[in-house]
Design a protein around this motif. Sequence first.
Motif, PDB file in Angstrom:
ATOM      1  N   LYS A   2      41.490 -30.203 -21.791  1.00 19.77           N
ATOM      2  CA  LYS A   2      41.649 -29.650 -23.117  1.00 19.77           C
ATOM      3  C   LYS A   2      41.088 -30.572 -24.194  1.00 19.77           C
ATOM      4  CE  LYS A   2      45.978 -28.848 -21.967  1.00 19.77           C
ATOM      5  NZ  LYS A   2      47.403 -28.512 -22.040  1.00 19.77           N
ATOM      6  N   VAL A   3      40.450 -31.664 -23.795  1.00 19.34           N
ATOM      7  CA  VAL A   3      39.882 -32.602 -24.752  1.00 19.34           C
ATOM      8  C   VAL A   3      38.695 -31.963 -25.438  1.00 19.34           C
ATOM      9  CG1 VAL A   3      38.816 -34.842 -25.064  1.00 19.34           C
ATOM     10  CG2 VAL A   3      40.618 -34.545 -23.367  1.00 19.34           C
ATOM     11  N   ARG A   4      38.641 -32.092 -26.738  1.00 19.94           N
ATOM     12  CA  ARG A   4      37.544 -31.493 -27.497  1.00 19.94           C
ATOM     13  C   ARG A   4      36.533 -32.561 -27.874  1.00 19.94           C
ATOM     14  NH1 ARG A   4      39.876 -26.763 -31.446  1.00 19.94           N
ATOM     15  NH2 ARG A   4      41.178 -25.729 -29.912  1.00 19.94           N
ATOM     16  N   HIS A   5      35.250 -32.201 -27.764  1.00 16.25           N
ATOM     17  CA  HIS A   5      34.163 -33.085 -28.176  1.00 16.25           C
ATOM     18  C   HIS A   5      33.299 -32.309 -29.163  1.00 16.25           C
ATOM     19  CE1 HIS A   5      35.159 -35.875 -24.941  1.00 16.25           C
ATOM     20  NE2 HIS A   5      35.322 -34.796 -24.192  1.00 16.25           N
ATOM     21  N   ILE A   6      33.216 -32.768 -30.374  1.00 20.03           N
ATOM     22  CA  ILE A   6      32.455 -32.062 -31.399  1.00 20.03           C
ATOM     23  C   ILE A   6      31.111 -32.750 -31.593  1.00 20.03           C
ATOM     24  CG2 ILE A   6      32.474 -31.223 -33.765  1.00 20.03           C
ATOM     25  CD1 ILE A   6      34.659 -30.065 -31.965  1.00 20.03           C
ATOM     26  N   LEU A   7      30.038 -32.001 -31.490  1.00 16.60           N
ATOM     27  CA  LEU A   7      28.704 -32.551 -31.660  1.00 16.60           C
ATOM     28  C   LEU A   7      28.179 -32.203 -33.044  1.00 16.60           C
ATOM     29  CD1 LEU A   7      27.021 -31.750 -28.242  1.00 16.60           C
ATOM     30  CD2 LEU A   7      28.180 -33.819 -28.975  1.00 16.60           C
ATOM     31  N   PRO A   8      27.473 -33.119 -33.679  1.00 19.47           N
ATOM     32  CA  PRO A   8      26.974 -32.862 -35.023  1.00 19.47           C
ATOM     33  C   PRO A   8      25.795 -31.911 -35.040  1.00 19.47           C
ATOM     34  CG  PRO A   8      26.256 -35.014 -34.264  1.00 19.47           C
ATOM     35  CD  PRO A   8      27.196 -34.483 -33.229  1.00 19.47           C
ATOM     36  N   GLU A   9      25.048 -31.802 -33.981  1.00 13.58           N
ATOM     37  CA  GLU A   9      23.844 -30.989 -33.980  1.00 13.58           C
ATOM     38  C   GLU A   9      24.113 -29.690 -33.245  1.00 13.58           C
ATOM     39  OE1 GLU A   9      20.504 -33.113 -32.612  1.00 13.58           O
ATOM     40  OE2 GLU A   9      20.844 -34.827 -33.907  1.00 13.58           O
ATOM     41  N   LYS A  10      24.381 -28.639 -34.004  1.00 13.85           N
ATOM     42  CA  LYS A  10      24.749 -27.343 -33.442  1.00 13.85           C
ATOM     43  C   LYS A  10      23.648 -26.784 -32.556  1.00 13.85           C
ATOM     44  CE  LYS A  10      27.076 -23.409 -33.232  1.00 13.85           C
ATOM     45  NZ  LYS A  10      28.352 -23.250 -32.593  1.00 13.85           N
ATOM     46  N   LEU A  11      22.424 -26.905 -32.980  1.00 16.07           N
ATOM     47  CA  LEU A  11      21.333 -26.293 -32.218  1.00 16.07           C
ATOM     48  C   LEU A  11      21.211 -26.899 -30.835  1.00 16.07           C
ATOM     49  CD1 LEU A  11      18.569 -25.915 -34.953  1.00 16.07           C
ATOM     50  CD2 LEU A  11      20.047 -24.141 -33.973  1.00 16.07           C
ATOM     51  N   LEU A 159      52.726 -39.839 -13.400  1.00 16.62           N
ATOM     52  CA  LEU A 159      51.645 -40.795 -13.152  1.00 16.62           C
ATOM     53  C   LEU A 159      52.190 -42.174 -12.799  1.00 16.62           C
ATOM     54  CD1 LEU A 159      48.539 -41.194 -13.180  1.00 16.62           C
ATOM     55  CD2 LEU A 159      48.794 -41.984 -15.554  1.00 16.62           C
ATOM     56  N   ASP A 160      53.291 -42.577 -13.437  1.00 14.42           N
ATOM     57  CA  ASP A 160      53.820 -43.920 -13.170  1.00 14.42           C
ATOM     58  C   ASP A 160      54.479 -44.037 -11.791  1.00 14.42           C
ATOM     59  OD1 ASP A 160      56.111 -42.467 -13.692  1.00 14.42           O
ATOM     60  OD2 ASP A 160      56.661 -43.585 -15.497  1.00 14.42           O
ATOM     61  N   TYR A 215      46.590 -39.505 -17.931  1.00 16.28           N
ATOM     62  CA  TYR A 215      46.196 -40.670 -18.727  1.00 16.28           C
ATOM     63  C   TYR A 215      47.361 -41.312 -19.481  1.00 16.28           C
ATOM     64  CZ  TYR A 215      45.896 -36.883 -22.189  1.00 16.28           C
ATOM     65  OH  TYR A 215      46.163 -35.781 -22.971  1.00 16.28           O
ATOM     66  N   PHE A 216      48.628 -40.920 -19.162  1.00 18.87           N
ATOM     67  CA  PHE A 216      49.790 -41.610 -19.718  1.00 18.87           C
ATOM     68  C   PHE A 216      50.924 -41.500 -18.700  1.00 18.87           C
ATOM     69  CE2 PHE A 216      49.849 -37.269 -21.232  1.00 18.87           C
ATOM     70  CZ  PHE A 216      51.175 -36.856 -21.155  1.00 18.87           C
ATOM     71  N   ASP A 248      36.889 -37.568 -13.158  1.00 17.63           N
ATOM     72  CA  ASP A 248      37.569 -38.743 -13.718  1.00 17.63           C
ATOM     73  C   ASP A 248      37.843 -39.803 -12.657  1.00 17.63           C
ATOM     74  OD1 ASP A 248      37.691 -37.751 -16.391  1.00 17.63           O
ATOM     75  OD2 ASP A 248      39.390 -36.497 -15.816  1.00 17.63           O
ATOM     76  N   VAL A 249      36.903 -40.016 -11.746  1.00 11.13           N
ATOM     77  CA  VAL A 249      37.093 -41.020 -10.698  1.00 11.13           C
ATOM     78  C   VAL A 249      36.933 -42.439 -11.222  1.00 11.13           C
ATOM     79  CG1 VAL A 249      36.412 -39.488  -8.826  1.00 11.13           C
ATOM     80  CG2 VAL A 249      34.663 -40.841  -9.997  1.00 11.13           C
ATOM     81  N   ASP A 250      36.651 -42.563 -12.516  1.00 11.91           N
ATOM     82  CA  ASP A 250      36.637 -43.888 -13.123  1.00 11.91           C
ATOM     83  C   ASP A 250      38.056 -44.406 -13.335  1.00 11.91           C
ATOM     84  OD1 ASP A 250      36.749 -41.669 -14.969  1.00 11.91           O
ATOM     85  OD2 ASP A 250      36.612 -43.115 -16.621  1.00 11.91           O
ATOM     86  N   ARG A 251      39.045 -43.548 -13.164  1.00  7.01           N
ATOM     87  CA  ARG A 251      40.436 -43.951 -13.340  1.00  7.01           C
ATOM     88  C   ARG A 251      41.029 -44.387 -11.999  1.00  7.01           C
ATOM     89  NH1 ARG A 251      42.143 -39.088 -17.423  1.00  7.01           N
ATOM     90  NH2 ARG A 251      42.770 -38.084 -15.471  1.00  7.01           N
TER      91      ARG A 251
END
Length: 295
Positions: A2-11, A159-160, A215-216, A248-251
């Motif tokens: 559900k993480v949102r990533h907003i890009l400045p260049e719409k096109l 997670l803990d 992540y927590f 997310d295998v970097d975790r």
Amino acid sequence: MKVRHILPEKLWFVAVALGGLIAGALLILTFTNTTASQNTSTILCSLGSTYVTRDTPTRTPASATPIQLQSILHYATSRIVPQQSLSEIRVSLDVLQSRLLSRPSNFLVFGLGHDSLMWASFNSLGTTLFLEEDPKWVQTVLKDAPNLRAHHVNYRTRLDQADALINSYKSVPECLPEKATVEGNVKCKLALADMPKEVYEREWDLIMIDAPRGYFDAAPGRMGAIFSAAVMARRRKGQGVTHVFLHDVDRKVERMFAEEFLCRKYLVKAVGRLWHFEIPPVVNVTADVGATTFC
């Protein structure tokens, strides 16, 4: 998911999103014997010309499914980017494309998010089912995308607890390869024992693990999803391997549980933060009798 990533260049985003969804539509065109000589402009012009349902027994070469058309509209008018990178997405898309030559896929996805319409579009001739930990989020997503198939799932882990679970599971017979099951396996805390019946009754050709949150400390973590995917893959009765994709295998926890249950020997591709495993059913590997490890 559900993480949102907003890009400045719409096109730029519109181009990438349309490219991905059009690729999915092209898979359908290929599957329905579209001749290789058709040029791109003819295909694009035809996408919106015919609406068909998922139950339509035959499709004309110039047809796109309703969910593909909905996805193109959604991503063309949204600034929210799917969590996975383009190269990571391509790994799963390539598998779906290769399977179209034989039969549609059953695709189980842990997580419901901004990329769900994309996954369902890529597999529009098959069955795609999403499992989500947050019931309110399920309602939110399905309100805007009612064609998606999604269920709420409860997790019994935090997670803990990850280190304790991986160090203690061998002391629980129901967690060991010989006896491990998923449905109703309440004795093994790693087993997702109370999922909807549909999950257990269908054999899944592809399983994507990009949820639940991990992540927590109080988050469910992906320990149960990874263990359950491994068990379902090993208990597969049909022919062929089960493709398992873990994000997310970097975790630490994702990597640790993948190496314990999905197995390095079955890892066929690593791209970015995504690992792709091909897990054979237990009938194709050494018998589980007396085994204390999955790998």
